[in-house]
Design an enzyme around this catalytic site. Structure first.
Site, PDB file in Angstrom:
ATOM      1  NE  ARG A 232     -22.112  -4.416   3.080  1.00 27.97           N
ATOM      2  CZ  ARG A 232     -21.094  -4.602   2.145  1.00 27.97           C
ATOM      3  NH1 ARG A 232     -20.132  -5.271   2.954  1.00 27.97           N
ATOM      4  NH2 ARG A 232     -21.191  -4.780   1.159  1.00 27.97           N
TER       5      ARG A 232
ATOM      6  CD  GLU B   7     -19.822  -3.557   7.851  1.00 32.84           C
ATOM      7  OE1 GLU B   7     -18.873  -2.899   7.522  1.00 32.84           O
ATOM      8  OE2 GLU B   7     -20.079  -4.808   7.184  1.00 32.84           O
TER       9      GLU B   7
ATOM     10  CE  LYS C   1      -4.180   1.428   2.247  1.00 40.04           C
ATOM     11  NZ  LYS C   1      -5.475   1.359   3.318  1.00 40.04           N
TER      12      LYS C   1
END
Length: 627
Positions: free
Chosen positions: A393, A365, A278
């Protein structure tokens, strides 16, 4: 002319020699850095890390006929640059500019819109199934980050893909350092051997041979497969029915092209595991990927992040995190749960000081909610700090696992309301509605950061399911009390008395409503303002008291009108002779742009609230109840 300047779309990219692709990667990174460094907000690290992968995918596959399905959109800035949007890339995340995420109506190369995580595999599998039904021959590729693979939907998609056996490729973009040692000479040799076709053909022949052995063939085949996954990573994916290849160095663009060419025509579901870093190509971002995930404006040469000239008030997130930490230090039963957003929600301070009572469940979630329910069953007080848009969700789990059982889970809904430049995938404008409809749920919203502290204390002491929602960004710069107060559940407060009309405001709309009342008073209209505090239970007693003073009421909420706070007020007034006008988010998705601009566009600025209220009061002959 640079290589990048010669590319109008991926067909131009495919004309390049392979030895030109590394230089193109450097130019794409420079374009991303130059643009994002001038933006108040924008995702940097993920797109830098996916640059070579993006180039290799468009080089090998015939996009847009071949479908590239990206998970979320953090890693797709390079994709936008290479697919005909470079001349507009400087408008990214601006009002009427390019979206920071993927949008089907923005480009034919955006095969599937995405802003929430873990959707790519399921969507790609659906496209592969549709392709087969339609007798087409295009390729389908899902690109999934290691963070997104932790979400339950990703595993559901993997399981179904293995079962259906459709031809599709999943690229796992992995930037976790714990497996980076696999990317070396041996890993490169094994990958080249495995993806060259000979090894796969040999494996298929061995499988056919073992299946022909009458009594022991099946057992020997299982042993052989397990021996393979002992030698090579990817056991889980192999067991799910995928052909696994990798790991591959995700920054060696020529090797990526070679591997993709070798595996793109393989039958059945295939998973390619690549290792990336990253922030690749920008040293500061490589060393500190959290800070440089979305740094805001910065100087590319020095790495200095631009600070605002005037120090803003503390954010709701910071105040929430500190308040939660203080309460948790005084009560050992308080637990904190995050869904991969500890820094974003401000709960990283709890992780740092009370690590044994902090749980980051990843981008999961649904699991977070039921995990919290299990804790509550055993007498703990779990606090779920999750962005409003992502908690959608977990709706079934909130209803079935928490509220039905009356379990004292506290849901702290960050990024509620219009969040700004992240746009419609991230606006948290539905939670009043989806929380209010659930029995046993207390739904509240603070007018400022000090009231947030008190509501958190109130919720933890209530012994019942509670929802607290608050906006993204800075608070109202009010003094913060050292000692938090418990407030009576379901009771609002009158902030300003009025005779002609009352504005009933909730949460982030209280202060704009107070400003609107001042503008209205200049027109000779006596306007009161109420901080209702609770959407559920709503303060019906207070509403009936106010009815004795006026019959005109305006509700203001940063939520969709359908089923929200205004609807709760109208239900409370059922059978009562009043006029109610509701101001809130209309029945449409709101695009990306600065928060203050978006609020004004949907009528939630102080000026628009004042104008609407004046029109309503002066139009005495009819009710303007807005549908």
């Amino acid at each position: 002319m640079s290589i990048l300047e010669q590319i109008k779309d991926p067909s131009d990219l495919r004309k390049l020699r392979r030895d030109q692709l590394s230089q193109l990667a450097r130019e794409v990174r420079d374009c991303i850095l130059e643009t994002v460094s001038q933006k108040k907000s924008g995702h940097l690290g993920s797109s830098l890390g996916a640059t070579e992968l993006t180039i290799a995918l468009h080089y090998v596959f015939n996009t847009p006929n071949d479908r590239l399905v990206w998970d979320t959109g953090h890693q797709t800035y390079g994709h936008k640059i290479l697919t005909g949007r470079r001349d507009r890339f400087d408008t990214i995340r601006e009002l009427n500019g390019l979206s920071g995420f993927l949008k089907r109506d923005e480009s034919p190369y955006d095969a599937f819109g995405a802003g929430h995580a873990s959707t790519a595999i399921s969507a790609a599998l659906g496209m592969a199934a549709a392709r087969d039904q339609l007798k087409s021959d295009n390729k389908v590729v899902a690109i999934v980050s290691d963070g997104c693979i932790t979400g339950g939907e990703s595993f559901e998609g993997l399981q179904n893909a293995g079962h259906l056996g459709k031809d599709m490729l999943v690229v796992l973009n992995d930037n976790q350092m714990f497996i980076s040692h696999r990317v070396g000479a041996l890993g490169a040799f094994l990958t080249k051997m495995l993806t060259g076709g000979v090894a796969k053909k040999l494996e298929n022949e061995v499988e056919k041979f073992l299946k022909r052995i009458q009594f022991y063939g099946a057992g020997l085949l299982r042993v052989a497969k397990r021996m393979r996954v002992l030698l090579f990573p990817g056991m889980l994916f192999e067991e799910l029915g995928f052909s696994y290849f990798g790991p591959v160095d995700g920054h060696d663009v020529e090797r990526l092209v070679e591997v993709l060419e070798n595996i793109k025509n393989l039958k059945g579901p295939v998973l390619l595991h690549i290792i990336t870093k990253k922030g690749k190509g920008y040293e500061l971002a490589e060393k500190d990927p959290i800070t440089w995930h979305a740094p805001g404006r910065f100087d590319v040469k020095t790495g200095t992040i631009v600070k605002p000239s005037v120090q803003p008030p503390p954010t709701y997130q910071k105040v929430f995190g500190n308040a939660l930490l203080k309460l948790a230090k005084a009560d050992s039963t308080i637990m904190t749960i995050s869904a991969a957003m500890p820094e974003g929600t401000g709960t990283d301070v709890v992780r740092k000081e009370l690590p044994a009572r902090f749980f980051d469940v990843g981008l999961a979630e649904e699991h977070a909610v039921t995990f919290a329910a299990g804790m509550a069953c055993e007498g703990l007080k779990p606090v779920c700090a999750i962005y409003s848009t992502f908690l959608q969700r977990g709706f079934d789990q909130i209803e079935h696992d928490v509220a039905l059982q009356k379990l004292p889970v506290v849901f702290c809904l960050d990024r509620a309301g219009l969040v700004g430049e992240d746009g419609p995938t991230h606006h948290g404008v539905f939670d009043y509605s989806y929380m209010r409809m659930i029995p046993n749920m207390v739904v509240m919203a603070p007018k400022d950061e000090n009231e947030l502290q008190d509501m958190l204390k109130t919720a933890l002491e209530s012994g019942q399911p509670c929802s607290i929602r608050y906006p993204r960004g800075s608070g109202e710069n009010v003094p913060l009390n050292d000692e938090f107060k418990s407030m009576p559940i379901g009771k609002g407060e009158v902030l300003k008395k009025g005779a002609d009309v009352y504005i009933l405001a909730i949460g982030s709309m209280v202060y704009p409503s107070l400003l609107a009342a001042q503008l209205i008073e200049k027109e000779g209209i006596s306007c009161g303002v109420v901080n209702m505090r609770f959407v559920k239970p709503i303060d019906k007693e207070l509403l009936l008291q106010l009815r004795a003073e006026t019959t005109n009421f305006v509700t203001v909420e940063e939520n969709v009108l359908a089923g929200g706070f205004g609807s709760a007020v109208m239900e409370a007034f059922e059978g009562v002779d009043v006029r109610v006008h509701r101001i809130g988010i209309p029945d449409k998705f709101v695009e990306h742009g600065p928060q203050n601009v978006l609020r004004d566009l949907v009528g939630l600025s102080a000026e628009k609230i004042a104008t609407t209220t004046l029109t309503f009061v002066k139009n005495k002959g009819r009710s303007l109840q807005q549908a």
